[in-house]
Each structure stands twice: as C-alpha cells, then as structure tokens.
Enzyme design. Structure first.
Site, mmCIF file in Angstrom:
data_model
loop_
_atom_site.group_PDB
_atom_site.id
_atom_site.type_symbol
_atom_site.label_atom_id
_atom_site.label_comp_id
_atom_site.label_asym_id
_atom_site.label_seq_id
_atom_site.Cartn_x
_atom_site.Cartn_y
_atom_site.Cartn_z
ATOM 1 N N THR A 69 44.194 -26.205 61.618
ATOM 2 C CA THR A 69 45.400 -26.215 60.790
ATOM 3 C C THR A 69 45.479 -24.913 60.014
ATOM 4 O O THR A 69 44.449 -24.290 59.721
ATOM 5 C CB THR A 69 45.351 -27.323 59.724
ATOM 6 O OG1 THR A 69 44.255 -27.063 58.844
ATOM 7 C CG2 THR A 69 45.235 -28.688 60.347
ATOM 8 N N ASP A 70 46.686 -24.508 59.661
ATOM 9 C CA ASP A 70 46.771 -23.447 58.672
ATOM 10 C C ASP A 70 46.133 -24.005 57.398
ATOM 11 O O ASP A 70 46.019 -25.227 57.219
ATOM 12 C CB ASP A 70 48.215 -23.004 58.422
ATOM 13 C CG ASP A 70 48.265 -21.624 57.747
ATOM 14 O OD1 ASP A 70 47.226 -21.178 57.207
ATOM 15 O OD2 ASP A 70 49.335 -20.991 57.749
ATOM 16 N N TRP A 71 45.730 -23.102 56.524
ATOM 17 C CA TRP A 71 44.936 -23.515 55.360
ATOM 18 C C TRP A 71 45.749 -24.436 54.423
ATOM 19 O O TRP A 71 46.652 -23.989 53.728
ATOM 20 C CB TRP A 71 44.432 -22.278 54.635
ATOM 21 C CG TRP A 71 43.067 -21.813 55.082
ATOM 22 C CD1 TRP A 71 42.022 -21.481 54.250
ATOM 23 C CD2 TRP A 71 42.569 -21.632 56.412
ATOM 24 N NE1 TRP A 71 40.912 -21.110 54.993
ATOM 25 C CE2 TRP A 71 41.216 -21.197 56.316
ATOM 26 C CE3 TRP A 71 43.095 -21.818 57.684
ATOM 27 C CZ2 TRP A 71 40.421 -20.942 57.437
ATOM 28 C CZ3 TRP A 71 42.305 -21.564 58.802
ATOM 29 C CH2 TRP A 71 40.995 -21.138 58.658
ATOM 30 N N ALA A 93 47.352 -27.200 55.733
ATOM 31 C CA ALA A 93 48.440 -27.849 56.485
ATOM 32 C C ALA A 93 48.048 -29.234 57.008
ATOM 33 O O ALA A 93 48.893 -29.945 57.536
ATOM 34 C CB ALA A 93 48.877 -26.971 57.658
#
Ligand code: BGC
Length: 753
Positions: free
Chosen positions: A227-229, A231
C-alpha cells in the site's frame, strides 16, 4: 531460502506479522527461521534512506547524490541512460542494504498543475511505460526490487488520500493503465505500490478488480503489492483484493486484525500464506542477486555517481528557443541573473526529497568564463525583489548577453498540494520582461517540475528548460549554454499557453476532490491536436545546435494482419555543424475509425547520436498494439481493419516522413443486435454487412429511383433517406413499411446466430 517452504514453516502469527512493517521502512524479521528484516526507501531520483527512522518518515536521511526528477528524465527519451540511472541507484541501495526502492512514479500528467508532476514521467503512456521499464530493469539488475507507483488513476494531490477518480473503462486502459502494463510486461517489477485514492468508488487498496483481475491476471504481474504509506484499509478486504504488505508499520494492529479475521473465519488463511509468500519471494530474490556495482561507498563512487547525474541532466534539458544566441561564444561578456544561478532549484518536495551531498551552481560552474552575477529576485522575500531587479538592470549595462535563471520556487510545487496556476512568480516574469527590453541578447534558463507559461517568450532570444535537474544542475546548465554539450531533450509533456486550455480544466480537482475524467482519452497532445488548439510548445519538441534531416522512409510490407509485425525504417542525417543527438519519434494514426481516436499517438522513439555529416538508419517494429484501441465490448485491445498512417518526425508537430500500411483486424467483435440497434452498427459488423447489406442496397436503389422519377422530391432526397435509414433502429424499417417485424427478427436471428 525458498519463499513457499519458509511460509509453510510459519505460525499464523509469524505470517500475519509479515503483512505489515516493523516500522516506517522495514519488514518484520522471523528470527526463529533465520529470516531477516528488509528495508525499503524512497526513491526515485536518489536514495532517501533515514539512518534513524522517525514515525513520520521525515528528516535525517543520508547525504547522497540527487538525480534529475522524473519530468526531466522522461525528456531525455533515452532508455539506455535511464537504465543506467536505475543501475547506479540500485547499486547504491545494495551498498546501503536497502532491498527495495520506492519508485518510479508513472502516473499520467492529466493536468499540468498536479503538485507531484515532477515525480511523474509524461502525458503519454507509451513514453512513461518505456522509460519506467528501463529504470526498473536498471534497479533490479543490481538485486534490488523497484516499486513502481502509484497504481492507479492518482493524478492530483488535492484529496489524494480519499478522492474518487471517475474514469471510464476505455480511458482507464488506454491512458491511465498502459504505462503500468508496459512496465509490468517489459521489466517484471518485484513490487508495485497501490495508491491512496478510490477508483470508480472503490479504494485501490481494496480493489480486487484492479489488483487481481487487471494487474495480475491481465498484465501478468508476479511481485507483491504494497500500500502507499497509510493507504491500508480493512485487513480482510485488502488481503482478499490482493494487497500483500501494508505500510508503514510500527504497531501490531494490522497483524492482530489479520489473526482475528482468520480465527473468525472472515479471512481464508491461504490468502495470508499467499501474501506472505509473495512478499518473501521478492525480498529473498534480492538477497540472491549480487550487485555489479562497488560493494563499499567511497569518494570515487560518489564522484562517479555525481558525474553521471550531471551527464543525465545535460541529456534531459530541452532547448525551447534559440535565436542564434546559443551556444555562447567565448569572447562574449555574460551576466548571469537570478537567485537560481547561485542556489538552483533542482528537486521537488515531499517523499522524494534527497539530502544532497553536493549541488553545483551555475555561477561557480562558470568560473573562468568571465561571467558576472546579479541576484535579480528573492524567492523568500518578494519585497526585496524590486531592489534586486533594479540592480540587475544596472549590472546588465556592461553585458553582451544576459542569462536569467528563473523557475518555480519549492513552495510552488510539491507532494501534498496542487499548483494554483502555471505562472512563474510575478517578480520573475517582470525581471525577464525588463531585461529582455534592454536591447541585449537574453537567454532564460528554467528550473521547474512542470510546465510554466512564458508571457515574455517573444521578447527573449533563447530558452533552455533544465526542469529539476538534480545535483549536476549548475554545471550542466553552463556546459549547455556554452556548447560543451549539445541540447538533446524533447518535451515529454505539452506546454499549454494557459491553464484553462488544458482538457481537464473543468474537472480538476473535481467536486470535493472527486474528479470525473470527462476529457476521456484526450489528455495532453491527444487533446490539443484534435482540437487544433494552439500551444506554447508541443509534445516531443526540442531544438539542437545542429540540424537533422529525415529521408527514405521504408516499410517492409504495406499490408499486414494484426497478428503480424511490420518494420519501418528511416534515415536521419546530421546536416549541421555540431555533433548532436536526435530523438526520432514514430506516431501512428488511423485514417478512418468507427470510434473516436486521437489524430496521432506515439508508438516508438529512439535517441541516436550523429557526428556532423553522419547518417544513421533507425528501425522500428510495430505490432498489434501500435494500431489498436481498447474496445469495451470485448474488454480488450482491438484493431479495426483499415489504412493507417505511420509518421516519423522530430516532434509531434514536426512530422518529416510518412508511409501507409493496411492492417486487417482478425478479432470479430461479438454481435448481439436487437430491434433497437442502429442499422449502421449492424452493417459495421462482418455478418451484418453480409446479411443485411444486400437488403439495404435494394432499399436504397428503390429510394434513388423514386428520387429520380418524382420531380416533387427536393435535391438530396436520396442521400437524406440513406443517412436516415442508416441511423435508425432496425425495427423502424417496419414502421416505414420497408420490411415486416417478422422479417427483421429473422434477419437479426441469422446475424446473431
Ligand atoms: C508517498 C509515496 C512514498 C511514501 C513513503 C507516500 O506518502 O505517496 O510516494 O513512497 O509516502 O514515503
């Protein structure tokens, strides 16, 4: 160590622990099984490794080399150089014990004001995909995983963590997913980062269609999804959708939620195994590959990396205008004006921000060339700019040539927010304008992560765009200005005249950050060309100190099917006085199409270097995808049979040679017509034409005969009848007594059958 075997030995708790980080940058270790923790770092225009990670991932990063940012890198159009950039960065990661580099960013530039455009490659998916693939191959050649980001349709910073991008299927595939598809297929990244936003109502981190059906099943992605940080959402839904690693870590919340979901029967443990195995497969692979670079960092390595960063910057810069003033001759008295000549802007703000060990500036780099300097403006204290401008005008009295170093201050463009417009700071525009009217030669050197307007363009003699050029910025600018190196970059995005010309203007950033991508496939030059909209500088544009001529285009066959490939070659000559590099660009256009298509689309590019008088033959191979569009009825790419024009040139608006090819599409679109289908749609299909075609011809013949014999019918009646019939639902043939409803149903049954 084998991923599957290792996971098979793990307890549920150990497996669950692997599915989120131990802190901001590391995975969990499983000491019992001898499994170490792995580190990942930003990326992508340098290594941002934090010695002592704090909880927000800010500050304290190692001092290292900053390379040109993505908007610059794509302008070099040179896959070999970009691959080398990846190699150099990969080798540095290896030396620093970093197993994964968080990049590159390959979201499309839908609007020129997206705050993160400096981290993205292009408005063209083919270019972005090929450049990203080269970068990833380079990084991964050193046994370090790349982590291309942000998947997908994450094209603005406003509400970047919650916004909902509304995108239709054709646009999604043709524009927003193509770059991801190309790089997955060409470079096989070990990981991919899913974005924060929602796509058509579902967060990417819970989007099974995108993460599994599209990314894995359609594109063939075999790495793991992180995941993006921040997300990550509900663990069970995420794991099911195809999220493997949730970052950042630092608490045991995710681990506990996974265990609980399995114990409650809400999450199949096999899916936990699947995620753990995917993560380990990539990280264990990184341990199995030796870097080809030096094992230890030394002064010499850093110096070599810096030299490469400078060379890359020189290859990225785009010469936008040159009224016979560049390259600057040795005997000229030159004044450098502008804060950026001393303290250049060379990188963007946010997660990709590098702690540069050494940044070159143009004033120092020009030492020994007899250059004087005036500051001209103050990016921090705008009021001070008035005095500085007056000083610059005074200093210019002695000069033959004034070179103004202008651009966007860091506070104008960054991760986290979008720009308000595409203007340079007003005091810089005023400075350029004033200096350009002193009767001297004036040159503007730009430092920017995204397009800017240039109200003074007609008053200045030359413009070089350095973009955000990394640590080598000052030296590269000076070497380009004086002709030690010949500019060879081309714009990887259109520079519009004004922001409101951009096709996303009415829908950016969308109500409450929920943008409707209403412009569809028409982003960048696809839009400006189709609208015949004048732009400041077009896609693919860039000048050189030398001149190139194109001749003798050849195609090895002029009729193919969409299962074949075809080779197109062209000769390129350097007819000028300088050695130089040219970016040869190939575009394809369908001559007539049933669906809306851009006037042309980039399907090939090659950068070549030529001595004066030298000729090289450049060859491109085109395949089905060079001619196809995304057809939603089959959820796949489709080639319509017909004639295509292959165009080769020096820019999207500078086509030098063209050739025709006839391509036969071999895919039959499924037909399921009913009484309300337009007749035109029916006869567009092969079977429809075969069965309904003769019936229609008879009808048209009758209506022509009527028109010929009945003088009371006006001119054009037969043509009008023909058009009207083609556009009406087939059942209307019965309303107008041309066929009975039973006959129509019979024909439909035959066609559909
Ligand atoms: C950014 C990513 C970055 C990550 C880690 C996020 O906010 O969107 O691009 O890799 O932080 O710093």
């Amino acid at each position: 160590m084998d991923a599957r075997e290792t996971v098979a030995k793990m307890t549920l708790q150990e497996k669950a622990s692997l599915l989120s980080g131990s802190d901001f940058w590391h995975t969990h270790a499983v000491e019992r099984l001898g499994l170490r923790e792995f580190m990942m770092c930003d990326g992508p225009n340098g290594l941002r490794k934090q010695g002592n990670p704090d909880q927000m991932g800010r500050g304290g990063s190692i001092s290292t080399v900053c390379y040109p940012t993505a908007n610059a890198v794509s302008a070099c159009f040179d896959v070999e150089m970009v691959e080398k950039m990846g190699e150099v960065l990969g080798a540095e990661c290896k030396r620093e014990n970093v197993s994964m580099l968080l990049g590159p960013g390959l979201n499309m530039k839908r609007s020129p004001v997206c705050g993160r455009n400096f981290e993205y490659y292009s408005e063209d998916p083919f270019l972005a995909g090929k450049i990203a693939a080269a970068f990833i191959k380079g990084v991964q050649s050193q046994g370090v995983s790349a982590c291309p980001k942000h998947f997908a349709a994450n094209n603005q910073e406003f509400r970047r963590m919650s916004g909902n991008s509304i995108v239709d299927e054709r646009t999604l595939f043709e524009i927003y997913l193509t770059a991801f598809e190309i790089m997955v297929k060409d470079a096989k990244p070990g990981s991919i980062m899913c974005s924060y936003n929602q796509l058509n109502g579902t967060y990417l981190s819970e989007n099974k269609y995108m993460l599994t059906d599209v990314l894995r099943n359609k594109f063939g992605f075999e790495g793991f999804v992180v995941t993006d940080w921040g997300a990550g959402k509900g663990p069970a839904k995420g794991v099911e959708a195809g999220v493997d690693l949730v970052m950042p870590g630092g608490t045991d919340e995710h681990e506990k939620a996974i265990i609980e979901a399995v114990e409650k029967g809400e999450l199949d443990e096999k899916l936990v195994d699947r995620a753990a195995e995917r993560i380990l497969k990539t990280f264990l692979w990184t341990d199995s590959v030796e870097s080809k670079g030096p094992a230890e960092s030394s002064g010499a390595t850093v110096k070599a990396d810096y030299e490469f960063a400078r060379e890359l910057a020189e290859n990225c810069a785009v010469l936008l205008k040159n009224n016979k003033v560049l390259p600057i001759k040795k005997d000229k008295k030159v004044l450098f004006v502008g804060e950026f000549a001393k303290t250049p802007r060379y990188q963007g703000s946010g997660s990709s921000h590098i702690n540069s060990a050494f940044v070159s500036n143009a004033v120092d780099a020009a030492e020994g060339r007899g250059v004087s300097f005036a500051r001209g403006y103050d990016t921090k204290d705008v009021k001070n700019s008035y005095v500085l401008r007056e000083e610059a005008v005074e200093a210019a009295e002695d000069a033959d040539i004034i070179v103004i170093f202008a651009g966007l201050p860091g506070s104008y463009e960054s991760e986290g927010f979008d720009r308000a417009d595409i203007n340079l700071p007003a005091e810089q525009n005023k400075l350029i304008d004033d200096l350009a009217h002193l009767g001297k030669k004036t040159v503007v050197v730009l430092h920017n992560g995204a397009p800017v307007s240039m109200p003074w363009i007609d008053s200045v003699d030359a413009v070089i765009d350095m973009f955000l050029a990394g640590d080598g910025v000052g030296e590269a600018a000076v070497r380009l200005l004086y002709g030690d190196v010949n500019p060879s970059g081309k714009l990887s995005e259109t520079y519009p005249l004004k922001l409101s010309d951009n096709p996303s203007y009415l829908n950016f950033p969308g109500d409450h950050g929920n943008p409707v991508y209403a412009e569809g496939i028409y982003i960048g030059y696809r839009y400006y060309e189709k609208k015949r909209q004048q732009v400041l500088f077009p896609f693919g544009y860039g000048l050189s100190y030398t001149e190139f001529e194109y001749s003798d285009i050849k195609i090895d066959r002029d009729k193919i099917t969409d299962k074949d490939t075809v080779n197109v070659s062209v000769d390129v000559w350097n007819v000028g006085r300088y050695k130089g590099k040219e970016v040869v660009q190939l575009y394809v256009s369908e001559n007539s199409s049933r669906v809306t298509r851009p006037l042309k689309e980039l399907k090939g590019f090659k950068k070549i270097e030529l001595e004066p008088g030298e000729k090289k033959t450049v060859t491109f191979t085109l395949d089905k995808r060079s001619f196809a569009y995304y057809e939603t009825s089959i959820h796949d790419y489709y080639v319509e049979s017909g004639d295509f024009t292959v165009m080769i040139g020096a820019a999207s608006n500078d086509i030098r040679q063209t050739v025709q090819v006839n391509v036969e599409g071999t895919t039959e679109l499924p037909v399921c017509f009913d009484r309300f289908t337009a007749i035109q749609d029916i006869i567009d299909s092969r079977k429809g034409k075969e069965i309904l075609g003769p019936v229609l011809e008879e009808i048209f013949r009758n209506s022509e005969a009527d028109a010929d014999t009945d003088a009371s019918l006006g001119e054009g009646t037969a043509e009008m009848m023909e058009k009207m019939i083609l556009e009406m639902p087939i059942i209307n043939l019965s309303s107008f007594h041309m066929m009975t409803a039973e006959e129509i149903d019979g024909i439909l049954a035959q066609i559909n059958g």
